[in-house]
Design an enzyme around this catalytic site. Structure first.
Site, PDB file in Angstrom:
ATOM      1  N   ARG A  26       2.386 -13.848 -10.298  1.00 21.08           N
ATOM      2  CA  ARG A  26       3.014 -12.577 -10.682  1.00 21.08           C
ATOM      3  C   ARG A  26       3.776 -11.930  -9.532  1.00 21.08           C
ATOM      4  O   ARG A  26       4.664 -11.113  -9.748  1.00 21.08           O
ATOM      5  CB  ARG A  26       1.946 -11.604 -11.213  1.00 21.08           C
ATOM      6  CG  ARG A  26       0.906 -11.254 -10.164  1.00 21.08           C
ATOM      7  CD  ARG A  26      -0.263 -10.504 -10.746  1.00 21.08           C
ATOM      8  NE  ARG A  26      -0.126  -9.055 -10.611  1.00 21.08           N
ATOM      9  CZ  ARG A  26      -1.080  -8.191 -10.910  1.00 21.08           C
ATOM     10  NH1 ARG A  26      -2.249  -8.616 -11.395  1.00 21.08           N
ATOM     11  NH2 ARG A  26      -0.906  -6.915 -10.762  1.00 21.08           N
ATOM     12  N   ARG A  67     -12.087   1.121 -13.408  1.00 20.32           N
ATOM     13  CA  ARG A  67     -12.272  -0.312 -13.188  1.00 20.32           C
ATOM     14  C   ARG A  67     -12.904  -0.481 -11.812  1.00 20.32           C
ATOM     15  O   ARG A  67     -12.458   0.139 -10.838  1.00 20.32           O
ATOM     16  CB  ARG A  67     -10.927  -1.027 -13.213  1.00 20.32           C
ATOM     17  CG  ARG A  67     -11.102  -2.500 -12.906  1.00 20.32           C
ATOM     18  CD  ARG A  67      -9.812  -3.241 -12.972  1.00 20.32           C
ATOM     19  NE  ARG A  67      -8.945  -2.931 -11.852  1.00 20.32           N
ATOM     20  CZ  ARG A  67      -7.695  -3.359 -11.765  1.00 20.32           C
ATOM     21  NH1 ARG A  67      -7.181  -4.080 -12.736  1.00 20.32           N
ATOM     22  NH2 ARG A  67      -6.973  -3.074 -10.719  1.00 20.32           N
ATOM     23  N   GLU A  97      -8.548 -10.970 -18.538  1.00 19.10           N
ATOM     24  CA  GLU A  97      -7.493 -11.391 -17.616  1.00 19.10           C
ATOM     25  C   GLU A  97      -7.528 -12.897 -17.402  1.00 19.10           C
ATOM     26  O   GLU A  97      -6.527 -13.505 -17.039  1.00 19.10           O
ATOM     27  CB  GLU A  97      -7.660 -10.697 -16.261  1.00 19.10           C
ATOM     28  CG  GLU A  97      -7.574  -9.183 -16.355  1.00 19.10           C
ATOM     29  CD  GLU A  97      -7.563  -8.517 -14.998  1.00 19.10           C
ATOM     30  OE1 GLU A  97      -6.500  -8.061 -14.581  1.00 19.10           O
ATOM     31  OE2 GLU A  97      -8.641  -8.464 -14.353  1.00 19.10           O
ATOM     32  N   CYS A 116      -3.598  -2.946 -20.943  1.00 17.92           N
ATOM     33  CA  CYS A 116      -3.327  -2.048 -19.817  1.00 17.92           C
ATOM     34  C   CYS A 116      -2.451  -2.661 -18.731  1.00 17.92           C
ATOM     35  O   CYS A 116      -2.357  -2.120 -17.639  1.00 17.92           O
ATOM     36  CB  CYS A 116      -4.628  -1.533 -19.210  1.00 17.92           C
ATOM     37  SG  CYS A 116      -5.587  -2.789 -18.373  1.00 17.92           S
ATOM     38  N   ASN A 120      -0.854  -8.383 -16.751  1.00 20.50           N
ATOM     39  CA  ASN A 120      -0.269  -8.877 -15.494  1.00 20.50           C
ATOM     40  C   ASN A 120      -0.974 -10.152 -15.056  1.00 20.50           C
ATOM     41  O   ASN A 120      -0.340 -11.156 -14.735  1.00 20.50           O
ATOM     42  CB  ASN A 120      -0.411  -7.843 -14.376  1.00 20.50           C
ATOM     43  CG  ASN A 120       0.175  -6.499 -14.740  1.00 20.50           C
ATOM     44  OD1 ASN A 120       1.043  -6.429 -15.603  1.00 20.50           O
ATOM     45  ND2 ASN A 120      -0.295  -5.436 -14.119  1.00 20.50           N
ATOM     46  N   ASP A 121      -2.289 -10.088 -15.049  1.00 23.81           N
ATOM     47  CA  ASP A 121      -3.033 -11.278 -14.638  1.00 23.81           C
ATOM     48  C   ASP A 121      -3.134 -12.305 -15.759  1.00 23.81           C
ATOM     49  O   ASP A 121      -2.986 -13.500 -15.524  1.00 23.81           O
ATOM     50  CB  ASP A 121      -4.438 -10.881 -14.154  1.00 23.81           C
ATOM     51  CG  ASP A 121      -4.415 -10.490 -12.678  1.00 23.81           C
ATOM     52  OD1 ASP A 121      -3.776 -11.214 -11.892  1.00 23.81           O
ATOM     53  OD2 ASP A 121      -5.010  -9.461 -12.323  1.00 23.81           O
ATOM     54  N   HIS A 140       0.814  -1.205   0.000  1.00 26.14           N
ATOM     55  CA  HIS A 140       0.000   0.000   0.000  1.00 26.14           C
ATOM     56  C   HIS A 140       0.849   1.258   0.000  1.00 26.14           C
ATOM     57  O   HIS A 140       0.526   2.247  -0.647  1.00 26.14           O
ATOM     58  CB  HIS A 140      -0.948   0.002   1.198  1.00 26.14           C
ATOM     59  CG  HIS A 140      -1.823  -1.220   1.216  1.00 26.14           C
ATOM     60  ND1 HIS A 140      -2.676  -1.507   2.245  1.00 26.14           N
ATOM     61  CD2 HIS A 140      -1.959  -2.226   0.337  1.00 26.14           C
ATOM     62  CE1 HIS A 140      -3.298  -2.646   1.985  1.00 26.14           C
ATOM     63  NE2 HIS A 140      -2.878  -3.093   0.836  1.00 26.14           N
ATOM     64  N   ARG A 144      -7.544   2.317 -11.197  1.00 20.51           N
ATOM     65  CA  ARG A 144      -7.706   1.205 -10.239  1.00 20.51           C
ATOM     66  C   ARG A 144      -8.408   1.725  -8.990  1.00 20.51           C
ATOM     67  O   ARG A 144      -7.782   2.245  -8.081  1.00 20.51           O
ATOM     68  CB  ARG A 144      -6.343   0.640  -9.861  1.00 20.51           C
ATOM     69  CG  ARG A 144      -5.608  -0.051 -10.998  1.00 20.51           C
ATOM     70  CD  ARG A 144      -4.252  -0.540 -10.514  1.00 20.51           C
ATOM     71  NE  ARG A 144      -3.674  -1.561 -11.362  1.00 20.51           N
ATOM     72  CZ  ARG A 144      -2.597  -1.363 -12.134  1.00 20.51           C
ATOM     73  NH1 ARG A 144      -2.016  -0.185 -12.174  1.00 20.51           N
ATOM     74  NH2 ARG A 144      -2.116  -2.365 -12.851  1.00 20.51           N
TER      75      ARG A 144
END
Ligand code: PEP
Ligand code: MG
Length: 754
Positions: A644, A511, A610, A681, A633-634, A368, A475
């Site tokens: 990942r 998203r 994804e 993306c 990424n996913d 975070h 995000r």
């Protein structure tokens, strides 16, 4: 608990210590007087000082052991009881030392008659560089007061050695009481960038020369004022603005408040001050105790409490130092923050103005804070073992957020190398800045739209700076991850409206919440799952427990009143899931209409590709979805079956390989056939070589981190899309492994700007 008589005793002891410290004379003589004084005050038969030189703990002074052993008796690191104390950095109190399993017999010391043993570490700034020992003939355990008194003496002794009070003592120059040599620590890069600056400790130490107080009454007043400040700040955080961005949950704050009002904490602190310690030293001593207990405790509940206590100790030390609430008033303007761990709220409190970098000793739980560091554009390196014991406040440091390294007290030639690298980076940044208003068009006329990945209001200014044409991925979970409590409808709406307003007529694709997997909320108790990445996450949670998702959609619809709303769902696996998610949007639009809320001017509902299953369902999404966006990424994590977030495997497979690129080619073709707009993306879109491959495969919309926009634009401007397409097609038809090297060679040969 210690009574006034002991406080009086400690005060006398500290006064005597001070006299010894201030008296002139040879260093060895002063050390000898010190052990004599401690032995007589504590009624001990033996008092000895061992200091660490290289890998040995050497006897530097003794009262009671054979004086001939001084500078002769040396215990190897970890050897004997002294070694044990140094190793654990904790007091060791035993009645029957000779029968302890770690006892190492040294005949030259003549220590045969002594049974009881009390050893405490000589520590400063987390660095243990010696052990102070008392021994007695009679077999007994030393009392709590005695342990405390010896620790206080050790603390003062540490200070004396570190401040050079014994500077002329033979052999002391290689006792590492103060870190002074250049060192290189290698960790992990969390946020990109280079910084050269001055170390500022998030967990400060009592300043050198301020361990023994001149005026205990004044120290108590300082302590009271600092305590009041910390309590006030906690109350303000709990009762204050609920929308405040903070990583600390309400529960944790309540616990802090409770602990901060715990009379035994305060009593212990006052005890130290009344015994003659400065307020800072009294806090530091207690913090040392908490830390030592923390290190030796396995019980998770206790560990958490001790961690909280340590955090409070740190707040108090900062309040004493006048750096309260992490407010940066006293920070140098080239500060590199050094901490064990850091929450997102704490990082935000420091702000980006003076903070040039962040280095963390741990950082396993910093996901975070990393989000915040990146949004602030502050380089950050973590997982630097031993950091806190090697750095001193005010040290010059070089932080390399590209390689994940930290250089402490670097030699001038190292600094100048970094200065060169820094100016190279700024030259490149200036070059990218010049391109920011130039549209990304390949040399053969193909227009590529470059978009930004964002997640906090802080990110949105990158739109102008980087010259992106909109936000391709916002995000929304970031707001949830850096908040202390679940953001309410109102604060969600505010954020979304803010983002839309800043973006102006540039499109923003929100998203919906992508929680679960590696994204956990501090205030939501999550069930442990065997395979979180394959578990109950993202839209799966949203569909099973629609309340949260519906609220979010309502906030998005409210925020987009009269404007264009683009929203997409993460980790959708089947067409039915997409239909269900889209139905929720329709339902919220109906709800808004029924309640007379102004509707968005236009609504587009998209989906992230994804899950491989969805990638093979694109023809069925025709007419149902408005757009697609590939989260590489996913998608690659599931495609290669490689976590990942697990470094061991995450770099094992290459997206620039025939199977992955064939897959991406197929997705693009299916999207075209289904007349669906498609973008990429994932992080890969922000790397020039990957962006070249994606453009070659026919992708014309790429969304990426701000740092990728300049380099990718430069690449696009130098590219011949048709040539690249031919090259990529040939390579992926003939080669099953990574084609990174071949692609690089091809790009270089064509002088594409990688
Ligand atoms: C992705 O998976 O590629 C993506 C963009 O989403 P996130 O990284 O937030 O999971
Ligand atoms: Mg994803």
């Amino acid at each position: 608990m210690a009574g006034p008589a002991n406080i009086g005793g400690s005060r006398i002891l500290l006064r005597k210590l001070r006299e010894i410290m201030e008296a002139g004379g040879e260093a060895q003589q002063r050390l000898d007087r010190l052990v004599g004084m401690v032995a007589s005050t504590m009624v001990a038969d033996v008092c000895s000082i061992y200091l660490t030189r290289g890998v040995f703990h050497e006897l530097f002074a003794t009262q009671g052991l054979d004086p001939a052993a001084v500078h002769r008796t040396r215990l190897k690191d970890g050897e004997g009881l002294v070694g044990l104390v140094a190793e654990t950095a904790q007091p060791l109190n035993i009645a029957d030392a000779p029968h302890h399993e770690r006892f190492a017999y040294r005949p030259e010391t003549g220590e045969d008659p002594y049974s009881s043993f009390l050893g405490v570490p000589i520590v400063r700034s987390e660095r243990t560089f010696g052990v102070l020992v008392v021994q007695n003939r009679v077999a007994r355990l030393y009392g709590e007061d005695e342990v405390e008194a010896l620790q206080t003496i050790a603390m003062v002794l540490a200070e004396m050695v570190a401040s050079g009070a014994f500077g002329d003592l033979s052999g002391l120059s290689d006792v590492e009481a103060r870190a002074s040599r250049p060192e290189l620590l290698v960790g992990r890069a969390f946020s990109d960038g280079l910084a050269i600056g001055t170390a500022v400790l998030h967990e400060p130490h009592a300043p050198l020369g301020r361990v023994i107080a001149d005026d205990p009454v004044k120290e108590e007043t300082r302590l009271d004022a600092a305590l009041a400040k910390v309590r006030q700040a906690l109350n303000a955080m709990i009762d204050g603005d609920p929308g405040r961005i903070s990583g600390v949950s309400r529960d944790v704050l309540e616990t802090f408040r409770m602990l901060a009002s715990d009379p035994s904490w305060e009593t212990k602190l006052k005890h130290g001050v009344r015994a003659g310690l400065s307020a800072d030293a009294a806090v530091e001593r207690i913090r040392g105790e908490h830390r030592a207990k923390f290190n030796s405790t396995r019980d998770p509940y206790l560990r958490e409490r001790l961690h909280d206590l340590e955090d409070l100790d740190n707040r108090l030390l900062r309040a004493l130092a006048g750096v309260d609430g992490a407010a940066a008033q006293h920070m140098p303007d080239d500060a590199i923050l050094i901490a064990r761990e850091l929450g997102p709220a704490e990082l935000l409190d420091y702000g980006a103005e003076r903070l040039k970098g962040v280095a963390l000793e741990e950082g396993a739980n910093t996901a975070h804070a990393v989000i915040v560091a990146r949004a602030l554009g502050v380089p950050m390196v973590g997982m630097l073992p031993g950091l806190l014991s090697r750095v001193e406040a005010g040290d010059r440091v070089v932080l390399d957020g590209e390689r994940g390294e930290l250089r402490l007290r670097p030699e001038p030639q190292i600094v100048s190398t970094y200065l060169q690298r820094q100016s190279l980076r700024s030259a490149r940044a200036a070059e990218f800045a010049r391109l920011k208003d130039t549209p990304a068009v390949t040399r053969d006329g193909e227009r590529v739209t470059l978009l930004l990945n964002a997640g906090l209001a802080l990110d949105v200014h990158h739109l102008d700076e980087a010259g992106a044409e909109g936000i391709g991925l916002f995000r929304t979970e970031f707001q949830f991850m850096v908040s202390e409590t679940l953001p309410r409808l109102e604060s969600q709406t505010l954020l979304y409206r803010d983002v839309l307003e800043t973006a102006g007529d540039r499109p923003v694709t929100f998203r919906t919440l992508d929680l679960g997997g590696d994204k956990v909320l501090p205030y939501v108790a999550a069930e442990r799952e065997e395979n979180p990445a394959l578990g109950w996450r993202a839209v799966r949670i949203g569909l099973d427990r629609p309340a949260l998702l519906r609220y979010q959609l309502r906030a998005l619809i409210n925020a987009a009143a009269g404007r264009r709303l683009r929203v997409m769902f993460p980790l959708v696996t089947t067409v039915a899931e997409f239909d269900a998610a889209r139905a929720l949007v329709d339902r919220e639009l109906e709800w808004g209409a029924k309640h007379g809320r102004p509707a968005p001017g236009q609504v587009e509902v998209g989906v992230m590709v994804e899950a491989p299953a969805l990638a093979w369902s694109i023809p069925d999404l025709k007419g149902r979805a408005d757009f697609l966006s590939i989260g590489t990424n996913d998608l690659m994590q599931y495609f290669f079956a490689a976590d990942r977030g697990n470094q061991r495997v995450s770099e094992r497979y290459d997206i620039l390989s025939a199977p992955a690129l064939r897959f991406l080619r197929r997705i693009r073709q299916d999207a075209e056939a289904a007349e669906l707009q498609i973008s990429i993306c994932g992080e890969a879109a922000g790397r020039p070589l990957e962006a070249m491959a994606f453009t070659a495969l026919g992708y014309r919309r790429l969304s990426m981190p701000a740092s990728g926009v300049g380099p990718v634009k430069r690449l696009i401007l130098s590219l011949e899309a048709r040539q690249a397409a031919e090259a990529v097609d040939a390579l992926i038809d003939n080669n099953a492994g990574s084609i990174r090297a071949e692609l690089t060679a091809f790009a270089k040969q064509r002088s594409y700007a990688l």
